[in-house]
Design a protein around this motif. Structure first.
Motif, PDB file in Angstrom:
ATOM      1  N   GLY A 315       0.816  -1.211   0.000  1.00  0.00           N
ATOM      2  CA  GLY A 315       0.000   0.000   0.000  1.00  0.00           C
ATOM      3  C   GLY A 315       0.844   1.252   0.000  1.00  0.00           C
ATOM      4  N   VAL A 316       1.907   1.259   0.797  1.00  0.00           N
ATOM      5  CA  VAL A 316       2.817   2.406   0.814  1.00  0.00           C
ATOM      6  C   VAL A 316       3.507   2.551  -0.546  1.00  0.00           C
ATOM      7  CG1 VAL A 316       4.901   3.372   1.862  1.00  0.00           C
ATOM      8  CG2 VAL A 316       3.191   2.254   3.300  1.00  0.00           C
ATOM      9  N   GLY A 317       3.912   1.415  -1.114  1.00  0.00           N
ATOM     10  CA  GLY A 317       4.560   1.463  -2.429  1.00  0.00           C
ATOM     11  C   GLY A 317       3.638   2.011  -3.496  1.00  0.00           C
ATOM     12  N   ALA A 318       2.350   1.611  -3.431  1.00  0.00           N
ATOM     13  CA  ALA A 318       1.391   2.123  -4.412  1.00  0.00           C
ATOM     14  C   ALA A 318       1.221   3.633  -4.268  1.00  0.00           C
ATOM     15  CB  ALA A 318       0.047   1.420  -4.236  1.00  0.00           C
ATOM     16  N   GLY A 336      -6.696  11.135  -2.232  1.00  0.00           N
ATOM     17  CA  GLY A 336      -5.260  11.357  -2.168  1.00  0.00           C
ATOM     18  C   GLY A 336      -4.832  12.030  -0.884  1.00  0.00           C
ATOM     19  N   ARG A 337      -5.644  12.965  -0.414  1.00  0.00           N
ATOM     20  CA  ARG A 337      -5.313  13.637   0.853  1.00  0.00           C
ATOM     21  C   ARG A 337      -5.503  12.687   2.042  1.00  0.00           C
ATOM     22  NH1 ARG A 337      -7.814  17.680  -2.154  1.00  0.00           N
ATOM     23  NH2 ARG A 337      -9.830  17.654  -1.064  1.00  0.00           N
ATOM     24  N   LEU A 338      -6.482  11.789   1.939  1.00  0.00           N
ATOM     25  CA  LEU A 338      -6.639  10.782   2.995  1.00  0.00           C
ATOM     26  C   LEU A 338      -5.436   9.848   3.039  1.00  0.00           C
ATOM     27  CD1 LEU A 338     -10.400   9.701   2.895  1.00  0.00           C
ATOM     28  CD2 LEU A 338      -9.264  11.247   4.484  1.00  0.00           C
ATOM     29  N   ASP A 339      -4.925   9.466   1.874  1.00  0.00           N
ATOM     30  CA  ASP A 339      -3.730   8.611   1.848  1.00  0.00           C
ATOM     31  C   ASP A 339      -2.556   9.300   2.542  1.00  0.00           C
ATOM     32  OD1 ASP A 339      -4.945   6.533   0.567  1.00  0.00           O
ATOM     33  OD2 ASP A 339      -4.263   7.091  -1.434  1.00  0.00           O
ATOM     34  N   LEU A 340      -2.391  10.584   2.296  1.00  0.00           N
ATOM     35  CA  LEU A 340      -1.319  11.331   2.965  1.00  0.00           C
ATOM     36  C   LEU A 340      -1.532  11.326   4.469  1.00  0.00           C
ATOM     37  CD1 LEU A 340       1.149  13.211   2.909  1.00  0.00           C
ATOM     38  CD2 LEU A 340      -0.449  15.137   2.632  1.00  0.00           C
ATOM     39  N   LEU A 341      -2.774  11.488   4.903  1.00  0.00           N
ATOM     40  CA  LEU A 341      -3.087  11.452   6.336  1.00  0.00           C
ATOM     41  C   LEU A 341      -2.741  10.097   6.931  1.00  0.00           C
ATOM     42  CD1 LEU A 341      -4.423  12.584   8.911  1.00  0.00           C
ATOM     43  CD2 LEU A 341      -6.635  11.837   7.985  1.00  0.00           C
ATOM     44  N   PHE A 342      -3.119   9.018   6.254  1.00  0.00           N
ATOM     45  CA  PHE A 342      -2.868   7.678   6.795  1.00  0.00           C
ATOM     46  C   PHE A 342      -1.366   7.360   6.824  1.00  0.00           C
ATOM     47  CE2 PHE A 342      -7.223   6.398   4.847  1.00  0.00           C
ATOM     48  CZ  PHE A 342      -7.874   7.101   5.846  1.00  0.00           C
ATOM     49  N   ILE A 343      -0.648   7.741   5.777  1.00  0.00           N
ATOM     50  CA  ILE A 343       0.800   7.523   5.753  1.00  0.00           C
ATOM     51  C   ILE A 343       1.474   8.280   6.890  1.00  0.00           C
ATOM     52  CG2 ILE A 343       2.897   8.089   4.466  1.00  0.00           C
ATOM     53  CD1 ILE A 343       1.734   5.774   3.161  1.00  0.00           C
ATOM     54  N   SER A 344       1.076   9.524   7.097  1.00  0.00           N
ATOM     55  CA  SER A 344       1.663  10.335   8.170  1.00  0.00           C
ATOM     56  C   SER A 344       1.320   9.754   9.532  1.00  0.00           C
ATOM     57  CB  SER A 344       1.142  11.773   8.075  1.00  0.00           C
ATOM     58  OG  SER A 344       1.458  12.344   6.815  1.00  0.00           O
ATOM     59  N   TRP A 345       0.105   9.291   9.672  1.00  0.00           N
ATOM     60  CA  TRP A 345      -0.351   8.684  10.933  1.00  0.00           C
ATOM     61  C   TRP A 345       0.525   7.485  11.295  1.00  0.00           C
ATOM     62  CZ3 TRP A 345      -6.080   6.532  11.190  1.00  0.00           C
ATOM     63  CH2 TRP A 345      -6.342   6.019  12.465  1.00  0.00           C
ATOM     64  N   LEU A 346       0.913   6.705  10.311  1.00  0.00           N
ATOM     65  CA  LEU A 346       1.736   5.530  10.574  1.00  0.00           C
ATOM     66  C   LEU A 346       3.204   5.873  10.786  1.00  0.00           C
ATOM     67  CD1 LEU A 346       2.169   2.435  10.675  1.00  0.00           C
ATOM     68  CD2 LEU A 346       2.449   2.515   8.177  1.00  0.00           C
ATOM     69  N   LEU A 347       3.769   6.679   9.906  1.00  0.00           N
ATOM     70  CA  LEU A 347       5.223   6.834   9.867  1.00  0.00           C
ATOM     71  C   LEU A 347       5.765   7.924  10.781  1.00  0.00           C
ATOM     72  CD1 LEU A 347       5.969   6.381   6.056  1.00  0.00           C
ATOM     73  CD2 LEU A 347       6.040   4.686   7.902  1.00  0.00           C
ATOM     74  N   VAL A 348       5.054   9.049  10.911  1.00  0.00           N
ATOM     75  CA  VAL A 348       5.604  10.170  11.676  1.00  0.00           C
ATOM     76  C   VAL A 348       5.856   9.800  13.137  1.00  0.00           C
ATOM     77  CG1 VAL A 348       5.147  12.501  12.532  1.00  0.00           C
ATOM     78  CG2 VAL A 348       4.740  11.949  10.123  1.00  0.00           C
ATOM     79  N   PRO A 349       4.914   9.158  13.858  1.00  0.00           N
ATOM     80  CA  PRO A 349       5.218   8.787  15.247  1.00  0.00           C
ATOM     81  C   PRO A 349       6.421   7.857  15.365  1.00  0.00           C
ATOM     82  CG  PRO A 349       2.855   8.701  14.862  1.00  0.00           C
ATOM     83  CD  PRO A 349       3.496   8.871  13.528  1.00  0.00           C
ATOM     84  N   TYR A 368       0.605   1.903  19.906  1.00  0.00           N
ATOM     85  CA  TYR A 368      -0.528   1.140  19.388  1.00  0.00           C
ATOM     86  C   TYR A 368      -1.483   2.007  18.573  1.00  0.00           C
ATOM     87  CZ  TYR A 368       0.307  -3.207  22.009  1.00  0.00           C
ATOM     88  OH  TYR A 368       0.820  -4.394  22.485  1.00  0.00           O
ATOM     89  N   PHE A 369      -1.516   3.313  18.870  1.00  0.00           N
ATOM     90  CA  PHE A 369      -2.465   4.173  18.182  1.00  0.00           C
ATOM     91  C   PHE A 369      -2.174   4.297  16.687  1.00  0.00           C
ATOM     92  CE2 PHE A 369       0.949   7.096  19.198  1.00  0.00           C
ATOM     93  CZ  PHE A 369       0.962   8.015  18.157  1.00  0.00           C
ATOM     94  N   ILE A 370      -0.994   3.863  16.232  1.00  0.00           N
ATOM     95  CA  ILE A 370      -0.702   3.910  14.795  1.00  0.00           C
ATOM     96  C   ILE A 370      -1.164   2.643  14.080  1.00  0.00           C
ATOM     97  CG2 ILE A 370       1.317   5.366  15.257  1.00  0.00           C
ATOM     98  CD1 ILE A 370       3.067   2.946  14.458  1.00  0.00           C
ATOM     99  N   TYR A 371      -1.556   1.619  14.817  1.00  0.00           N
ATOM    100  CA  TYR A 371      -1.906   0.353  14.175  1.00  0.00           C
ATOM    101  C   TYR A 371      -3.093   0.464  13.222  1.00  0.00           C
ATOM    102  CZ  TYR A 371      -2.456  -4.661  13.505  1.00  0.00           C
ATOM    103  OH  TYR A 371      -2.547  -5.912  12.950  1.00  0.00           O
ATOM    104  N   PRO A 372      -4.157   1.233  13.560  1.00  0.00           N
ATOM    105  CA  PRO A 372      -5.233   1.390  12.570  1.00  0.00           C
ATOM    106  C   PRO A 372      -4.745   1.972  11.245  1.00  0.00           C
ATOM    107  CG  PRO A 372      -5.997   2.083  14.731  1.00  0.00           C
ATOM    108  CD  PRO A 372      -4.524   1.839  14.855  1.00  0.00           C
ATOM    109  N   ALA A 373      -3.729   2.838  11.287  1.00  0.00           N
ATOM    110  CA  ALA A 373      -3.167   3.365  10.033  1.00  0.00           C
ATOM    111  C   ALA A 373      -2.494   2.248   9.256  1.00  0.00           C
ATOM    112  CB  ALA A 373      -2.180   4.486  10.328  1.00  0.00           C
ATOM    113  N   LEU A 374      -1.770   1.366   9.943  1.00  0.00           N
ATOM    114  CA  LEU A 374      -1.158   0.225   9.265  1.00  0.00           C
ATOM    115  C   LEU A 374      -2.224  -0.652   8.619  1.00  0.00           C
ATOM    116  CD1 LEU A 374       1.817  -1.878  10.477  1.00  0.00           C
ATOM    117  CD2 LEU A 374      -0.208  -3.050   9.649  1.00  0.00           C
TER     118      LEU A 374
END
Length: 541
Positions: A315-318, A336-349, A368-374
């Motif tokens: 998913g990240v690669g796509a 597209g903006r939601l994808d940016l939100l989800f990627i940031s939610w996972l990776l930034v923390p 654990y709060f990043i797991y829903p983003a994963l």
């Protein structure tokens, strides 16, 4: 008419399927919530709720509080070391326990575990809505919900982890209300989002991250809105900020009780929590302040079903491929903006933890709060693979094989949840049992002590039985007795000396077996071949 009938049929059937899923999930929680022990943090977390409840009661009826025979056992909020921990979950639970459990510890922990699971289900519902919104289908939303449920460690902790699981659920709810606000930025939705933000903050102050993300996403949204709407987005951001601040203060009595200077000091303490405990990591016993940068990434990988990780990477690669092909134009769509939100939610923390090195411990529970983003990125990976299978015949076998791998991973996770019950909190995804036994923390929550005590009580009919557990988990023997029936608790005597009738250990901070001088090992709890608790009987008993 036939098309209209077909639309109504599928709409109705989707409601039944989704409603049935959540009804089954709630029923499963009510069925299983009494099977788990009492975790390390639960008594102190409950005390935190009682401290705030006492403070509120003193504001309203101080004479009544003074007449309560047990009020002196509850510290004042100004003197309680953990009063700076949020109570959005613990305070209502303390009030519920006062009404329904009447001082019965077994009834209280049953109620507590049921309530933690209910909040978990709320988080699953929010995740379902996020995936449904992003992929425009209830089926993808249901897949996201299933992936979270079929995550063995999260399934277990959904019954007792009143910090990390509750925070994860409320953080996910706040992200969902954020996306609704971005879709239609009304003042009412701004107030609702301020409320959910406050709930997250009032469980963990790190929930302030939602405020930053909200303001950044509103700014990004303004770039793709007509100029005449930008002033309205500014008002919405202001209303949201005020609502979040007001609701945060209202829901956290600690903020009423201390002057602002002390609150600023408390914020600094929270950001640099002085934990002096230890963890087992690759066979070494390390202090929480000495963990290497890769501690969190490794724990995520070894405790998450591997197909979920691999598909999330797809998913990240796509997403990265789309960015490389379309550049900023990829953000011109709401998806597209939601994808940016989800990627940031996972990776930034994760990157912040790697870069700033705050104190983290006990696996990756603080993240654990990043797991829903994963999970959402796993769904994006499956969605991409399904699109490839449909549109590019040469790649179809690869895409279908990857989708089947995810399905197999879900089935295997469901099997492990059923087989390992009620000790799914010790699930490892890719580690051989002998390697996990020697190299990583196992039942660091201490839940298996309950089953150890139940075995002792069932196999020793003596009216009084003395039990002991070595440092650092000695108090967990007593803690887990609190969820046992009163008649069983009355038979147990807890001692600080190893000459007790039985010695129970969950191998905390220990990578090697105990010596024969400890006693005869009469009972062992193993999960997937990993020993998580031993019961030793003293010679001559």
């Amino acid at each position: 008419m036939p098309d209209l009938f077909r639309f109504r049929f599928f709409t109705s059937s989707s409601q039944w399927i989704v409603g049935g899923f959540f009804a089954i999930l709630l029923g499963l929680g009510l069925w299983l919530h009494d099977d788990y022990g009492v975790s390390w943090d639960e008594p102190n977390n409950h005390l935190n709720g009682l401290v705030s409840a006492k403070y509120l009661a003193q504001l309203v009826a101080p004479e009544l509080v003074a007449r309560q025979p047990s009020s002196h056992l509850i510290p004042d909020i100004q003197n309680f070391a953990d009063a700076d921990h949020g109570v959005a979950f613990e305070l209502p639970l303390a009030l519920l326990s006062f009404v329904f459990t009447h001082g019965d510890s077994q009834a209280f922990y049953r109620l507590r575990h049921a309530c933690v699971f209910l909040v978990f289900v709320l988080g699953i519902w929010a995740l379902y809505q996020l995936a449904k919104q992003r992929f425009e289908s209830w089926r993808w939303g249901l897949l996201a919900a299933l992936l979270l449920v079929l995550s063995p460690r999260f399934f277990a902790e959904a019954f007792y982890n009143g910090k990390d699981i509750v925070y994860m659920a409320l953080f996910t709810l706040a992200v969902y209300t954020l996306t609704r606000l971005l879709q239609r930025p009304t003042l009412g939705r701004a107030v609702v989002h301020g409320l959910t933000t406050a709930l997250a903050v009032d469980v963990r102050v790190q929930g302030l991250l939602v405020v930053l993300v909200t303001l950044l996403m509103l700014s990004l949204e303004a770039r793709y809105r007509p100029r005449v709407e930008r002033s309205h987005l500014l008002r919405v951001g202001g209303i949201y900020s005020v609502a979040a601040l007001v609701f945060t203060v209202l829901g956290w009595p600690y903020l009423w009780a201390l002057p602002w200077q002390e609150l600023l000091a408390a914020t600094q303490r929270i950001s640099q929590y002085p934990w002096e405990g230890r963890v087992v990591y690759f066979g070494q016993v390390l202090r929480g302040t000495q963990l290497p940068w890769h501690y969190i990434p490794v724990w995520i990988i070894i405790t998450t079903p591997l197909p979920y990780i691999l598909t999330a990477l797809a998913g990240v690669g796509a997403w990265m491929w789309e960015i490389s092909q379309r550049g900023r134009a990829s953000l011109s769509t709401f998806a597209g903006r939601l994808d940016l939100l989800f990627i940031s939610w996972l990776l930034v923390p994760v990157l912040l933890v790697i870069g700033l090195r705050p104190v983290v411990y006990d696996g990756w529970r603080h993240l654990y709060f990043i797991y829903p983003a994963l999970v959402l990125l796993t769904v994006r990976g499956v969605h991409t693979l399904a699109t490839v299978a449909r549109q590019r015949p040469p790649w179809r076998p690869v895409a279908i094989s990857a989708i089947l791998l995810v399905g197999g991973g879900m089935i295997h996770a469901a099997w492990r949840i059923a087989r390992d019950h009620p000790h799914q909190q010790t699930y490892f995804s890719i580690l051989p049992p002998s390697f996990a036994q020697r190299n990583f923390d196992l039942d660091y929550w201490g839940l298996s002590y309950r089953q150890g005590l139940e075995w002792v009580l069932a196999h020793d009919l003596a009216p009084t039985i003395s039990v002991y557990s070595p440092w650092p988990s000695g108090h967990l023997v007593y803690t887990n007795s609190l969820i046992l029936p009163p008649t069983d608790r009355a038979r147990l005597r807890f001692t600080n000396h190893p000459n007790a009738d039985y010695i129970l250990t969950n191998y905390r901070y220990r990578t090697q077996p105990f010596p024969d001088t400890t006693g005869r090992e009469v009972h062992t709890i193993r999960v997937n071949g990993v020993r998580i608790l031993s019961v030793f009987q003293r010679s001559g008993k």
